[in-house]
Design an enzyme around this catalytic site. Sequence first.
Site, mmCIF file in Angstrom:
data_model
loop_
_atom_site.group_PDB
_atom_site.id
_atom_site.type_symbol
_atom_site.label_atom_id
_atom_site.label_comp_id
_atom_site.label_asym_id
_atom_site.label_seq_id
_atom_site.Cartn_x
_atom_site.Cartn_y
_atom_site.Cartn_z
ATOM 1 N N CYS A 1 0.824 -1.214 0.000
ATOM 2 C CA CYS A 1 0.000 0.000 0.000
ATOM 3 C C CYS A 1 0.855 1.260 0.000
ATOM 4 O O CYS A 1 0.515 2.263 -0.637
ATOM 5 C CB CYS A 1 -0.943 -0.009 1.192
ATOM 6 S SG CYS A 1 -0.113 -0.106 2.800
ATOM 7 N N HIS B 1 -2.188 1.599 7.296
ATOM 8 C CA HIS B 1 -2.450 1.393 5.869
ATOM 9 C C HIS B 1 -2.317 2.712 5.123
ATOM 10 O O HIS B 1 -2.972 3.697 5.466
ATOM 11 C CB HIS B 1 -3.862 0.828 5.688
ATOM 12 C CG HIS B 1 -4.213 0.472 4.276
ATOM 13 N ND1 HIS B 1 -3.536 -0.490 3.551
ATOM 14 C CD2 HIS B 1 -5.193 0.947 3.450
ATOM 15 C CE1 HIS B 1 -4.082 -0.592 2.346
ATOM 16 N NE2 HIS B 1 -5.075 0.266 2.263
ATOM 17 N N ASN C 1 -7.920 3.826 -2.549
ATOM 18 C CA ASN C 1 -7.300 2.644 -1.951
ATOM 19 C C ASN C 1 -6.610 1.817 -3.035
ATOM 20 O O ASN C 1 -6.697 2.127 -4.226
ATOM 21 C CB ASN C 1 -8.364 1.812 -1.226
ATOM 22 C CG ASN C 1 -7.770 0.893 -0.176
ATOM 23 O OD1 ASN C 1 -6.551 0.844 0.018
ATOM 24 N ND2 ASN C 1 -8.619 0.157 0.514
#
EC number: 3.4.22.-
Length: 333
Positions: free
Chosen positions: A138, A276, A300
Amino acid sequence: MTSAIFLAMLCLGMALPSPAPDPILDVEWQKWKIKYGKAYSLEEEGQKRAVWEDNMKKIKLHNGENGLGKHGFTMEMNAFGDMTLEEFRKVMIEIPVPTVKKGKSVQKRLSVNLPKFINWKKRGYVTPVQTQGRCNSCWAFSVTGAIEGQMFRKTGQLIPLSVQNLVDCSRPQGNWGCYLGNTYLALHYVMENGGLESEATYPYEEKDGSCRYSPENSTANITGFEFVPKNEDALMNAVASIGPISVAIDARHASFLFYKRGIYYEPNCSSCVVTHSMLLVGYGFTGRESDGRKYWLVKNSMGTQWGNKGYMKISRDKGNHCGIATYALYPRV
């Protein structure tokens, strides 16, 4: 079963039988497996089905409560339906937030005339949503997204950059590839390396590999980067005046894992611990501004079937909800 037999089974490493599946969900279970390409051994099938059913119950309970006005967002079953929350949290490792020395973060004069809505995706600054898959990358998606936006601002060209280049090559700066990475260290790599390849020349593989960066394929470079002060006013100013910003949030919750749409608010979210990395691409509000339903718009890296086509709205001006302003930075190009 007596407690003695139960303890004996645990000591011997024997698995307890999975609860009987709900036959009403048989068709839905089969459709879900086909949709996401899931295949299990006979032993796994019962265990995974039990986890999936438990997650399905939580999702339906949440959405029922949402219909009564308890929540401001909905949840939906997705590719993570066979994961327990404990398994998910093993992947959501706490990201070390660098200590920024005084004078190293940007503190531009806050504008009183900021736009009420910003969406850099609509302005062409943002590449399509991708899927990080089995690799905990990520951080690399967040960094490439921030650089892509600044390169578009400078050149007018939106070119997807290589996440794999960062995964493979930023270990000397302190990153750990698919295990764990830090956006700050990834930006250090790009600056010290003198360039970053494009997705076209160095495609994503969802796994660690040896570094094969080629200077002749360099597509983007940065001259430095700036930290945004850890408050939402500064973050709003940055995203309005600069473009997409690399951020991180506390994502250790089932509500995040199965988020679908609406303004995300999780009472158990930390404003200090982040796990994240994502890309902040805008902000706004729903209804009337006085209603207070303000949000941050974030991209995302869990594919388009997660959230609202890969995007999420997070509560804004709610005490740095989920740590959205705790670790924000952007590149200079």
